[in-house]
Design an enzyme around this catalytic site. Structure first.
Site: not given
Ligand code: PLP
Length: 431
Positions: A247, A285, A287-288, A354-355, A383
């Site tokens: 995190g 743990e 990740g990012r 298309c947004e 991610y």
């Protein structure tokens, strides 16, 4: 234009990969490979990883925690960059890995990660995934709920270590979709159910209970919630292992401030040394915080136009970086061959999906953006590849690792043939 100067090199280097260099003419190189060469060889959009900086960041975690608390283990939260090359690098640099399902488990095993270093997560694991994990002989399965436990109890035919995921009741300040530790979380069991779950595990002849796991959320930019995570598991009793999840947040934009790996490790190990049994193993743990800064995404400008405001539209977008829409994450954007050149225009860098939420960088000062210019979005190593999708028929970009002046293709670009591969021939039946 609302005047904004070009960002200083010092500021740029806080969010670009560690092994970035800028030529006299303003061209960016990653790991010694110029972006124009990468674009020519692999096309754009493309995910580019600085392998040397990435390996250095892994060592900061692995060496940093073992020097503070020798009985510890760092699991790479592989959902943040699930590709075979990354699993191989993780193992080579001393990380274990956590996988969240059969697909990640297969990639880890294909990369040659030793099963003894694989942990399986998931709040809705299938029989098949549990069977795969049991057959592979992975280090531990993290039990999320009683249905999970029912399945593992039925399927375990040989000894299997397990951890139990508890809801810690911690809500760190981050995007709502990235909070996982609040009392109403879908992940884990409430503290009131833990004693019953442990009793069941201990009663099973094949299951060996190792300890408690918590994970409070992702992109957490303060250290105190991590100390709270340690407190939450410590209050629960004495076990051989405590896994306090991942995190740690990262700096995406010039003005964002993220804790260093050292201050994060200081906080966690200080709390662990104070609150956990001295001989217990501490697991984290991340990740990012391992992969984000090592990665950039390289795009090409397809359109420059002014309506109510000026837009620089690139040939990618929320199909290759879902977080711009999912969590509203903002990034910086640079013209990759004009770094340091004085800006001439303030524009929104947008994607081709298309947004209107397909917005990567708002009101950025750019030096005379032109069709064909290369654009770099820093800090996209985590991610982005993971969440890549086929919105508007986009093909997922390749992943390329760069080091010491050369580049290696780790994941090939998806092709239109790949898109059609799973589609059944039309009109074989009347829909
Ligand atoms: C159980 C678990 N561990 C670790 C992580 C990694 O989090 P991060 O990438 O923010 O470090 C996650 C991601 O949400 C997770 O669900």
């Amino acid at each position: 234009m609302t005047q904004q100067a070009a960002p200083s090199v010092d500021l740029l280097m806080e969010i670009l990969p560690e092994e970035s260099t800028i030529s006299d003419t303003g061209e960016l190189s990653i790991g010694g490979v110029p972006v124009t060469e990468l674009a020519r060889q692999y096309g754009t959009p493309a995910y580019i990883m600085d392998e040397t900086g990435l390996r250095r960041q892994i060592r900061r975690f692995v060496d940093g925690i073992s020097s503070r608390r020798p009985n510890s283990e760092v699991l790479f939260a592989s959902k943040s960059l699930p590709c075979v090359a990354m699993y191989a690098i993780a193992q080579a640099e001393g990380l274990s890995v956590d996988v969240a399902g059969g697909g990640e488990l297969m990639m880890a095993l294909t990369a040659g990660v030793s099963p003894e270093r694989i942990y399986l997560h998931g709040n809705a694991k299938s029989n098949q995934e549990i069977q795969m994990a049991l057959e592979a002989g992975i280090r531990a399965i993290i039990v999320d709920n009683f249905d999970d436990l029912d399945r593992i109890e039925k399927l375990a035919a040989k000894p299997q270590k397990v951890l139990l995921r508890m809801i810690p009741g911690i809500t760190p300040a981050t995007h709502a979709s990235q909070v996982t530790g609040g009392n109403d979380s879908k992940f884990g069991l409430p503290p009131a159910d833990i004693t019953r779950a442990i009793a069941r595990i201990e009663a099973h002849p094949m299951l060996e209970f190792e300890g408690i796991h918590v994970h409070i959320g992702s992109q957490v930019l303060e250290t105190e919630p991590f100390a709270a995570a340690v407190r939450s598991v410590a209050e629960f009793g004495s076990f051989s292992t405590y896994d306090v999840g991942g995190g740690l947040g990262v700096k995406y934009t010039y003005d964002e401030v993220a804790p260093s790996v050292d201050s994060y490790l200081d906080t966690i190990t200080e709390a662990a040394d104070r609150l956990l049994p001295a001989d217990a193993k501490l697991i984290i743990e991340p990740g990012r915080s391992i992969v984000a800064r090592a990665g950039i995404t390289l795009y090409t400008v397809n359109t420059v136009k002014t309506t109510g405001k000026t837009f620089v539209a690139v040939n990618g977008g929320m199909a290759d970086n879902m977080d711009i829409a999912l969590t509203g994450q903002r990034y910086e954007a640079l013209l990759a061959t004009k770094i340091g050149v004085e800006p001439t225009v303030v524009a929104d860098v947008v994607g081709r999906q298309c947004e209107s939420g397909d917005l990567m960088c708002q009101d950025v000062a750019l030096p005379d953006p032109q069709v064909g210019d290369l654009v770099v979005m820093p800090a996209t190593g985590a991610y982005a590849y993971t969440l890549a999708n086929n919105y508007n028929g986009a093909c997922k970009p390749p992943v390329i690792f760069c080091a010491d002046g050369s580049s290696t293709l780790a994941v090939a670009r998806e092709t239109y043939e790949d898109l059609l591969h799973t589609q059944q021939p039309a009109l074989q039946r009347r829909w």
